[in-house]
Write a protein that holds these residues in place. Structure first.
Motif, PDB file in Angstrom:
ATOM      1  N   PRO A 230       0.822  -1.119   0.097  1.00  0.00           N
ATOM      2  CA  PRO A 230       0.099   0.042   0.129  1.00  0.00           C
ATOM      3  C   PRO A 230       1.101   1.359   0.059  1.00  0.00           C
ATOM      4  CG  PRO A 230      -0.126  -0.980   2.232  1.00  0.00           C
ATOM      5  CD  PRO A 230       0.747  -2.005   1.231  1.00  0.00           C
TER       6      PRO A 230
ATOM      7  N   CYS B 194      -7.111   1.729  -3.361  1.00  0.00           N
ATOM      8  CA  CYS B 194      -5.960   1.657  -2.631  1.00  0.00           C
ATOM      9  C   CYS B 194      -5.861   1.806  -1.142  1.00  0.00           C
ATOM     10  CB  CYS B 194      -4.971   2.672  -3.279  1.00  0.00           C
ATOM     11  SG  CYS B 194      -4.187   2.358  -4.733  1.00  0.00           S
TER      12      CYS B 194
ATOM     13  N   LEU C  94      -7.153  -1.238   0.217  1.00  0.00           N
ATOM     14  CA  LEU C  94      -6.346  -2.331   0.282  1.00  0.00           C
ATOM     15  C   LEU C  94      -5.269  -2.031   1.617  1.00  0.00           C
ATOM     16  CD1 LEU C  94      -4.562  -4.654  -1.364  1.00  0.00           C
ATOM     17  CD2 LEU C  94      -3.232  -2.731  -2.242  1.00  0.00           C
ATOM     18  N   SER C  95      -5.001  -0.697   1.615  1.00  0.00           N
ATOM     19  CA  SER C  95      -4.168  -0.205   2.814  1.00  0.00           C
ATOM     20  C   SER C  95      -4.775  -0.770   3.959  1.00  0.00           C
ATOM     21  CB  SER C  95      -3.976   1.200   2.955  1.00  0.00           C
ATOM     22  OG  SER C  95      -3.416   1.688   1.746  1.00  0.00           O
TER      23      SER C  95
ATOM     24  N   THR D 162      -4.475  -4.561   4.483  1.00  0.00           N
ATOM     25  CA  THR D 162      -3.220  -4.964   4.408  1.00  0.00           C
ATOM     26  C   THR D 162      -2.550  -4.836   5.779  1.00  0.00           C
ATOM     27  OG1 THR D 162      -2.748  -4.401   2.318  1.00  0.00           O
ATOM     28  CG2 THR D 162      -0.804  -4.825   3.606  1.00  0.00           C
TER      29      THR D 162
END
Length: 77
Positions: free
Chosen positions: A28, A58, A61-62, A65
């Motif tokens: 990320p 994103c 996703l960050s 993650t």
């Protein structure tokens, strides 16, 4: 007085976690910096250009993650 491995710069006793899973955090960080990946208009999703929904992707996703790495390294308290 020498610092032990579990002491940080301020002398607090917080443990340092060094795990291979921490390398997943680079995804990320680096992905939004690669502008050639999302520097175009299409495809559009619900009328939004690719740039906008890719940035939202994103962000999601960050979050996923970070949560995954935290879970896999056993740092959930």
């Amino acid at each position: 007085m020498q610092k032990t491995e579990t002491e940080d710069a301020h002398g607090a006793g917080t443990p340092r976690h060094r795990s291979a899973w921490n390398h997943l955090l680079w995804i990320p960080i680096v992905l939004p910096l690669l502008t050639f990946v999302f520097n175009h208009d299409g495809p559009r999703v619900f009328g939004f250009p690719f740039f906008y929904w890719f940035q939202l992707l994103c962000a999601v996703l960050s979050m996923v993650t970070i949560a995954l790495v935290r879970r896999l390294t056993g740092r959930d308290r």
